[in-house]
Design a protein around this motif. Sequence first.
Motif, PDB file in Angstrom:
ATOM      1  N   ILE A  51       0.840  -1.203   0.000  1.00  0.00           N
ATOM      2  CA  ILE A  51       0.000   0.000   0.000  1.00  0.00           C
ATOM      3  C   ILE A  51       0.876   1.255   0.000  1.00  0.00           C
ATOM      4  O   ILE A  51       0.647   2.185  -0.789  1.00  0.00           O
ATOM      5  N   LYS A  52       1.879   1.280   0.868  1.00  0.00           N
ATOM      6  CA  LYS A  52       2.782   2.442   0.938  1.00  0.00           C
ATOM      7  C   LYS A  52       3.449   2.701  -0.409  1.00  0.00           C
ATOM      8  O   LYS A  52       3.519   3.842  -0.878  1.00  0.00           O
ATOM      9  N   LEU A  53       3.944   1.640  -1.020  1.00  0.00           N
ATOM     10  CA  LEU A  53       4.660   1.800  -2.290  1.00  0.00           C
ATOM     11  C   LEU A  53       3.712   2.142  -3.439  1.00  0.00           C
ATOM     12  O   LEU A  53       4.074   2.914  -4.331  1.00  0.00           O
ATOM     13  N   TYR A  54       2.511   1.583  -3.447  1.00  0.00           N
ATOM     14  CA  TYR A  54       1.521   1.965  -4.457  1.00  0.00           C
ATOM     15  C   TYR A  54       1.191   3.447  -4.323  1.00  0.00           C
ATOM     16  O   TYR A  54       1.132   4.174  -5.325  1.00  0.00           O
ATOM     17  N   ASN A  55       0.980   3.923  -3.105  1.00  0.00           N
ATOM     18  CA  ASN A  55       0.681   5.341  -2.905  1.00  0.00           C
ATOM     19  C   ASN A  55       1.843   6.218  -3.342  1.00  0.00           C
ATOM     20  O   ASN A  55       1.645   7.258  -3.969  1.00  0.00           O
ATOM     21  N   LYS A  56       3.050   5.786  -3.032  1.00  0.00           N
ATOM     22  CA  LYS A  56       4.256   6.544  -3.391  1.00  0.00           C
ATOM     23  C   LYS A  56       4.425   6.640  -4.909  1.00  0.00           C
ATOM     24  O   LYS A  56       4.927   7.632  -5.423  1.00  0.00           O
ATOM     25  N   SER A  57       3.992   5.608  -5.624  1.00  0.00           N
ATOM     26  CA  SER A  57       4.162   5.580  -7.085  1.00  0.00           C
ATOM     27  C   SER A  57       2.890   6.007  -7.827  1.00  0.00           C
ATOM     28  O   SER A  57       2.727   5.683  -9.007  1.00  0.00           O
ATOM     29  N   GLN A  58       2.018   6.714  -7.126  1.00  0.00           N
ATOM     30  CA  GLN A  58       0.798   7.250  -7.739  1.00  0.00           C
ATOM     31  C   GLN A  58      -0.117   6.160  -8.287  1.00  0.00           C
ATOM     32  O   GLN A  58      -0.762   6.334  -9.307  1.00  0.00           O
ATOM     33  N   GLN A  59      -0.176   5.036  -7.616  1.00  0.00           N
ATOM     34  CA  GLN A  59      -1.067   3.937  -7.995  1.00  0.00           C
ATOM     35  C   GLN A  59      -2.054   3.679  -6.863  1.00  0.00           C
ATOM     36  O   GLN A  59      -2.206   2.559  -6.376  1.00  0.00           O
ATOM     37  N   GLN A  60      -2.748   4.754  -6.470  1.00  0.00           N
ATOM     38  CA  GLN A  60      -3.642   4.704  -5.326  1.00  0.00           C
ATOM     39  C   GLN A  60      -4.775   3.702  -5.498  1.00  0.00           C
ATOM     40  O   GLN A  60      -5.282   3.177  -4.516  1.00  0.00           O
ATOM     41  N   GLU A  61      -5.178   3.430  -6.739  1.00  0.00           N
ATOM     42  CA  GLU A  61      -6.288   2.485  -6.933  1.00  0.00           C
ATOM     43  C   GLU A  61      -5.941   1.088  -6.418  1.00  0.00           C
ATOM     44  O   GLU A  61      -6.778   0.408  -5.836  1.00  0.00           O
ATOM     45  N   PHE A  62      -4.681   0.677  -6.594  1.00  0.00           N
ATOM     46  CA  PHE A  62      -4.261  -0.632  -6.080  1.00  0.00           C
ATOM     47  C   PHE A  62      -4.208  -0.606  -4.555  1.00  0.00           C
ATOM     48  O   PHE A  62      -4.629  -1.557  -3.895  1.00  0.00           O
ATOM     49  N   ALA A  63      -3.688   0.476  -4.000  1.00  0.00           N
ATOM     50  CA  ALA A  63      -3.641   0.626  -2.545  1.00  0.00           C
ATOM     51  C   ALA A  63      -5.047   0.593  -1.969  1.00  0.00           C
ATOM     52  O   ALA A  63      -5.311  -0.082  -0.963  1.00  0.00           O
ATOM     53  N   SER A  64      -5.955   1.281  -2.617  1.00  0.00           N
ATOM     54  CA  SER A  64      -7.343   1.330  -2.161  1.00  0.00           C
ATOM     55  C   SER A  64      -7.998  -0.048  -2.223  1.00  0.00           C
ATOM     56  O   SER A  64      -8.747  -0.435  -1.312  1.00  0.00           O
ATOM     57  N   ASP A  65      -7.715  -0.804  -3.280  1.00  0.00           N
ATOM     58  CA  ASP A  65      -8.276  -2.158  -3.412  1.00  0.00           C
ATOM     59  C   ASP A  65      -7.840  -3.058  -2.257  1.00  0.00           C
ATOM     60  O   ASP A  65      -8.648  -3.822  -1.713  1.00  0.00           O
ATOM     61  N   ILE A  66      -6.571  -2.973  -1.883  1.00  0.00           N
ATOM     62  CA  ILE A  66      -6.070  -3.799  -0.775  1.00  0.00           C
ATOM     63  C   ILE A  66      -6.750  -3.386   0.523  1.00  0.00           C
ATOM     64  O   ILE A  66      -7.238  -4.230   1.281  1.00  0.00           O
ATOM     65  N   LYS A  67      -6.795  -2.082   0.778  1.00  0.00           N
ATOM     66  CA  LYS A  67      -7.433  -1.588   2.010  1.00  0.00           C
ATOM     67  C   LYS A  67      -8.888  -2.041   2.091  1.00  0.00           C
ATOM     68  O   LYS A  67      -9.355  -2.504   3.136  1.00  0.00           O
ATOM     69  N   GLN A  68      -9.613  -1.917   0.983  1.00  0.00           N
ATOM     70  CA  GLN A  68     -11.031  -2.299   0.961  1.00  0.00           C
ATOM     71  C   GLN A  68     -11.216  -3.786   1.214  1.00  0.00           C
ATOM     72  O   GLN A  68     -12.143  -4.193   1.913  1.00  0.00           O
ATOM     73  N   ALA A  69     -10.340  -4.612   0.656  1.00  0.00           N
ATOM     74  CA  ALA A  69     -10.442  -6.059   0.865  1.00  0.00           C
ATOM     75  C   ALA A  69     -10.315  -6.390   2.351  1.00  0.00           C
ATOM     76  O   ALA A  69     -11.051  -7.234   2.872  1.00  0.00           O
ATOM     77  N   PHE A  70      -9.399  -5.729   3.034  1.00  0.00           N
ATOM     78  CA  PHE A  70      -9.229  -5.985   4.462  1.00  0.00           C
ATOM     79  C   PHE A  70     -10.375  -5.398   5.271  1.00  0.00           C
ATOM     80  O   PHE A  70     -10.800  -5.986   6.274  1.00  0.00           O
ATOM     81  N   GLN A  71     -10.911  -4.261   4.855  1.00  0.00           N
ATOM     82  CA  GLN A  71     -12.056  -3.671   5.548  1.00  0.00           C
ATOM     83  C   GLN A  71     -13.274  -4.588   5.468  1.00  0.00           C
ATOM     84  O   GLN A  71     -14.048  -4.679   6.414  1.00  0.00           O
ATOM     85  N   LEU A  72     -13.423  -5.290   4.354  1.00  0.00           N
ATOM     86  CA  LEU A  72     -14.547  -6.211   4.194  1.00  0.00           C
ATOM     87  C   LEU A  72     -14.544  -7.339   5.229  1.00  0.00           C
ATOM     88  O   LEU A  72     -15.592  -7.885   5.561  1.00  0.00           O
ATOM     89  N   ILE A  73     -13.356  -7.687   5.703  1.00  0.00           N
ATOM     90  CA  ILE A  73     -13.262  -8.737   6.727  1.00  0.00           C
ATOM     91  C   ILE A  73     -13.035  -8.144   8.128  1.00  0.00           C
ATOM     92  O   ILE A  73     -12.685  -8.864   9.055  1.00  0.00           O
ATOM     93  N   GLY A  74     -13.202  -6.847   8.229  1.00  0.00           N
ATOM     94  CA  GLY A  74     -13.125  -6.203   9.540  1.00  0.00           C
ATOM     95  C   GLY A  74     -11.750  -5.843  10.027  1.00  0.00           C
ATOM     96  O   GLY A  74     -11.547  -5.616  11.213  1.00  0.00           O
TER      97      GLY A  74
END
Length: 109
Positions: A81-104
């Motif tokens: 997530i950190k590296l995706y955000n750093k490289s302007q690929q926030q959509e991938f970072a967001s996808d990972i965060k959302q997947a974990f949010q779905l499981i709490g």
Amino acid sequence: FPVTIRFRNSLLAFAHFRIGTLYGQLALWSEAKLFLDKAIQYVNSYAQTYHNLGWVLLNTKNQYGDVENGREMLSAYTQAIKLYNKSQQQEFASDIKQAFQLIGLSLSV
């Protein structure tokens, strides 16, 4: 001279990343982890490598069917997530965060 070493390491990291990913696709999780870990040793700034390492660790189960190393898995995904955000690929970072949010779970980045 340093450019040559960086270029060589970049090529080796990419080759190890691809082989590790292929092992993962074959569900050969320990082999996949070895190659992805080696890719990170060569170049530790590729978000995709950490992302795939997280996926491999998520699928590496103990005898009871539980994730074998949850902390390492969460660490790999957090670094991705950190590296995706750093490289302007926030959509991938967001996808990972959302997947974990779905499981709490919330990944602190």
